[in-house]
Design an enzyme around this catalytic site. Structure first.
Site, PDB file in Angstrom:
ATOM      1  N   HIS A 338       0.833  -1.203   0.000  1.00 35.70           N
ATOM      2  CA  HIS A 338       0.000   0.000   0.000  1.00 35.70           C
ATOM      3  C   HIS A 338       0.870   1.256   0.000  1.00 35.70           C
ATOM      4  O   HIS A 338       0.674   2.163  -0.809  1.00 35.70           O
ATOM      5  CB  HIS A 338      -0.905  -0.017   1.232  1.00 35.70           C
ATOM      6  CG  HIS A 338      -1.898   1.096   1.284  1.00 35.70           C
ATOM      7  ND1 HIS A 338      -3.201   0.947   0.888  1.00 35.70           N
ATOM      8  CD2 HIS A 338      -1.772   2.391   1.693  1.00 35.70           C
ATOM      9  CE1 HIS A 338      -3.846   2.107   1.060  1.00 35.70           C
ATOM     10  NE2 HIS A 338      -2.999   2.991   1.548  1.00 35.70           N
ATOM     11  N   GLU A 339       1.843   1.299   0.902  1.00 37.37           N
ATOM     12  CA  GLU A 339       2.698   2.483   0.994  1.00 37.37           C
ATOM     13  C   GLU A 339       3.550   2.669  -0.260  1.00 37.37           C
ATOM     14  O   GLU A 339       3.769   3.798  -0.709  1.00 37.37           O
ATOM     15  CB  GLU A 339       3.602   2.396   2.230  1.00 37.37           C
ATOM     16  CG  GLU A 339       2.884   2.298   3.563  1.00 37.37           C
ATOM     17  CD  GLU A 339       1.836   3.374   3.780  1.00 37.37           C
ATOM     18  OE1 GLU A 339       1.980   4.478   3.216  1.00 37.37           O
ATOM     19  OE2 GLU A 339       0.855   3.102   4.490  1.00 37.37           O
ATOM     20  N   HIS A 342       1.515   4.439  -2.836  1.00 33.86           N
ATOM     21  CA  HIS A 342       1.550   5.889  -2.618  1.00 33.86           C
ATOM     22  C   HIS A 342       2.887   6.469  -3.080  1.00 33.86           C
ATOM     23  O   HIS A 342       2.947   7.522  -3.715  1.00 33.86           O
ATOM     24  CB  HIS A 342       1.380   6.189  -1.123  1.00 33.86           C
ATOM     25  CG  HIS A 342      -0.031   6.145  -0.631  1.00 33.86           C
ATOM     26  ND1 HIS A 342      -1.035   6.937  -1.134  1.00 33.86           N
ATOM     27  CD2 HIS A 342      -0.609   5.405   0.362  1.00 33.86           C
ATOM     28  CE1 HIS A 342      -2.167   6.689  -0.481  1.00 33.86           C
ATOM     29  NE2 HIS A 342      -1.938   5.771   0.420  1.00 33.86           N
ATOM     30  N   GLU A 368      -5.185   7.758  -2.896  1.00 34.49           N
ATOM     31  CA  GLU A 368      -5.563   6.459  -2.358  1.00 34.49           C
ATOM     32  C   GLU A 368      -5.754   5.441  -3.471  1.00 34.49           C
ATOM     33  O   GLU A 368      -5.472   4.249  -3.304  1.00 34.49           O
ATOM     34  CB  GLU A 368      -6.844   6.592  -1.523  1.00 34.49           C
ATOM     35  CG  GLU A 368      -7.168   5.383  -0.689  1.00 34.49           C
ATOM     36  CD  GLU A 368      -6.120   5.086   0.383  1.00 34.49           C
ATOM     37  OE1 GLU A 368      -6.153   3.970   0.923  1.00 34.49           O
ATOM     38  OE2 GLU A 368      -5.268   5.939   0.670  1.00 34.49           O
TER      39      GLU A 368
END
Length: 579
Positions: A338-339, A342, A368
């Protein structure tokens, strides 16, 4: 963090510094936000009601060189804008240091440093000379012939007008009430006592109404203004269309899937005595995955922190963190994916526009979408685990001994279960948590719901949407930190991000070719997807006037909830044997 599942599964200490609080509380308009998984995080804001730059497609962004007075005016403005961006970068570095490296005893000194920096930023951002520079670039028509220049001038005007609109007294009230709100919320949650928080929450609702009165443009409702702080151009009416469709079409699917019973899981994921996932091995595995996904360590760092997040100051300095738990391997792994999602967005932003407003992320939902594209639609795919099964076995030898297959991991990361806590929710049920919060916030601001009645309304909607009812306010209305500083309108961005992500994902696969895309992931080549996102989403920054406009330029249509519903229904009916 570019908060994991954007954020907040635990609260910071009551005496946490402002930077720590921002890490778990959606900050307003950070140029280089500290981002987390759907547990927390924020990006940019404001509205489409103001002016102007209309970009219909990716191909329309050609540039005509500036000359003469128009060039001189634009250069003068961008010099000022880059100075402001540099101050933002200093703030972002201080925030990262506070969350990762700073000793506890330095909190007071760091507070003074940040206060001094904030004063300097405000003075520069609201100066008459800055306003004059914007006006001159507008008068000289410096934005004509280039969508990026036009967007820079548009956003500079928006930011300046917003900054000078707010009276000093109102800003001071916001700061004081934010501190009071966090303390009251933290105490109320610990004591499971919503009644003690209700008076402060009422003040926060009224404060946000005051901001809307001062700052909202013509045509914006009070709640539209709140939403626009995080999701540029989004309105209550549009969200009612989107979330109404989820209520109508996705809720019945969720009910069917949950009624099918729990998936059988391999014992390596359920038997803690096997000690299959030591933390040091998780760190090596996560670092290897980050490299394979394309995260640049030349322009980035990878550390640990209490709350996973993505920070830094633009494409040349992107810093990600995660955390490890020997009993919860997938939390670290999916958090890392997820990070990195980003981070790839940040590292992919247009370097030619470095330090200018157009280089910022378009909205919280779009930021997101980039993390969820990788976490949910790549990282939770069977192809991803087929590609990384060898690395998985190498990193965690017990999984090889126990004959764990890619299918076993796939089933584990895609299990669904109705729960009370948003940040622990799975891909299938998460959106219902957001629908609930949107409907309650809308009611608070249109006057149909009183703060004192929130717990009852919350519990009723939880049972209606997911069939579960909180047994306490702590697991119900008090579970999120967001309202404690008045961050109303933030929650919708979480689910909007998932919906943009799946629409980008489906378009990406169609344009690359379904077989080619799937084979590239299965073969461990993530560069195909990354390159597509770089070109279609990352490099455009905030040139488009809204996320819907970007979505239409990339996919051919604005956000369509049917794409999201269809994807989830097809996927989970197959996994649960209901196809």
């Amino acid at each position: 963090a570019l908060l994991r599942r954007i954020v907040v599964n635990s609260s910071p200490r009551p005496v946490a510094s402002s930077a720590c609080q921002k890490a778990v509380t959606p900050p307003r308009r950070p140029s280089h936000p500290v981002i987390t998984r759907p547990n927390t995080r924020a990006v940019s804001k404001r509205n489409v009601f103001r002016t102007a730059v209309v970009v219909r497609s990716m191909s329309s962004m050609s540039s005509t060189p500036l000359t003469g007075d128009a060039c001189t005016a634009y250069d003068a403005l961008t010099t000022r804008l880059r100075k402001l961006a540099d101050l933002d970068a200093v703030e972002a570095t201080l925030q990262w240091d506070e969350l990762v490296m700073m000793p506890d005893g330095a909190a007071e000194a760091r507070g003074r440093q940040k206060a001094a920096l904030a004063e300097l930023k405000h003075r520069e951002a609201t100066s008459v000379m800055h306003g004059d520079a914007i006006a001159l670039a507008e008068a000289m028509k410096s934005g004509e012939g280039c969508a990026f220049r036009a967007a820079n001038i548009r956003d500079a005007r928006r930011d300046y007008d917003d900054a000078i609109k707010v009276p000093v007294e109102l800003k001071a009230k916001e700061a004081a009430l934010g501190a009071k709100g966090y303390s009251a919320w933290n105490k109320a949650r610990d004591n499971d006592d919503f009644a003690s928080f209700a008076p402060v929450l009422t003040e926060l609702v009224e404060l946000r109404k005051e901001f809307a009165t001062v700052c909202a443009v013509d045509g914006q409702s009070v709640y539209d203004y709140q939403i626009d702080q995080f999701e540029r151009g989004m309105t209550t009416k549009r969200l009612e269309e989107i979330f109404g469709s989820l209520r109508e079409k996705l809720a019945p699917v969720i009910k069917d899937i949950l009624a099918a019973g729990e998936l059988t899981q391999h014992k390596v994921f359920t038997d803690k005595s096997l000690q299959a996932f030591p933390e040091h091995a998780q760190e090596r595995f996560c670092r290897a995955i980050a490299v394979k996904m394309g995260f640049s360590f030349e322009f980035g760092r990878f550390d640990t922190s209490v709350h996973p997040f993505t920070g830094g100051s633009g494409p040349f300095d992107v810093r990600i963190t995660t955390r490890y738990d020997a009993d919860n391997f997938m939390d670290a792994t999916m958090g890392l994916i997820h990070e990195v999602g980003h981070a790839l967005y940040e590292q992919g932003l247009n370097r030619d526009q470095d330090g200018l407003p157009v280089q910022r992320a378009l909205s919280m939902g779009i930021h997101e979408s980039q993390s969820l594209f990788w976490e949910r639609y790549v990282g939770q795919s069977l192809e991803f685990w087929e590609a990384n099964l060898g690395l998985f076995h190498e990193s965690f030898p017990v999984t090889k001994t126990e004959n764990v297959t890619a299918e076993d991991v796939f089933r584990f990361v895609n299990k669904a279960k109705a729960g009370l806590i948003r940040v622990d929710a799975d891909e299938l049920t998460y959106s219902m948590h957001v629908v609930l919060r949107f409907e309650l916030e809308k009611a608070l601001f249109d006057g149909s719901l009183k703060v004192d009645d929130l717990p009852e309304a919350w519990n009723k909607k939880m049972h209606e949407l997911l069939g579960v009812t909180p047994d306490s306010d702590k697991t119900g209305v008090l579970q999120d930190v967001h309202w404690s500083d008045g961050s109303f309108g933030y929650f919708p961005s979480y689910t909007l991000g998932a919906m943009y992500a799946v629409q980008f994902y489906e378009t990406c696969r169609a344009e690359i070719g379904h077989t080619k895309f799937d084979e590239s992931i299965k073969g461990g080549d993530f560069s195909v997807a990354k390159k597509w996102l770089n070109q279609k989403v990352h490099e455009t920054g905030s040139v488009f006037v809204s996320a819907d406009a970007l979505c239409e330029a990339v996919t051919g249509t604005k956000l369509d909830p049917n794409v999201y519903v269809s994807f989830l229904e097809t996927k989970y009916r197959r996994i649960y044997g209901l196809a």
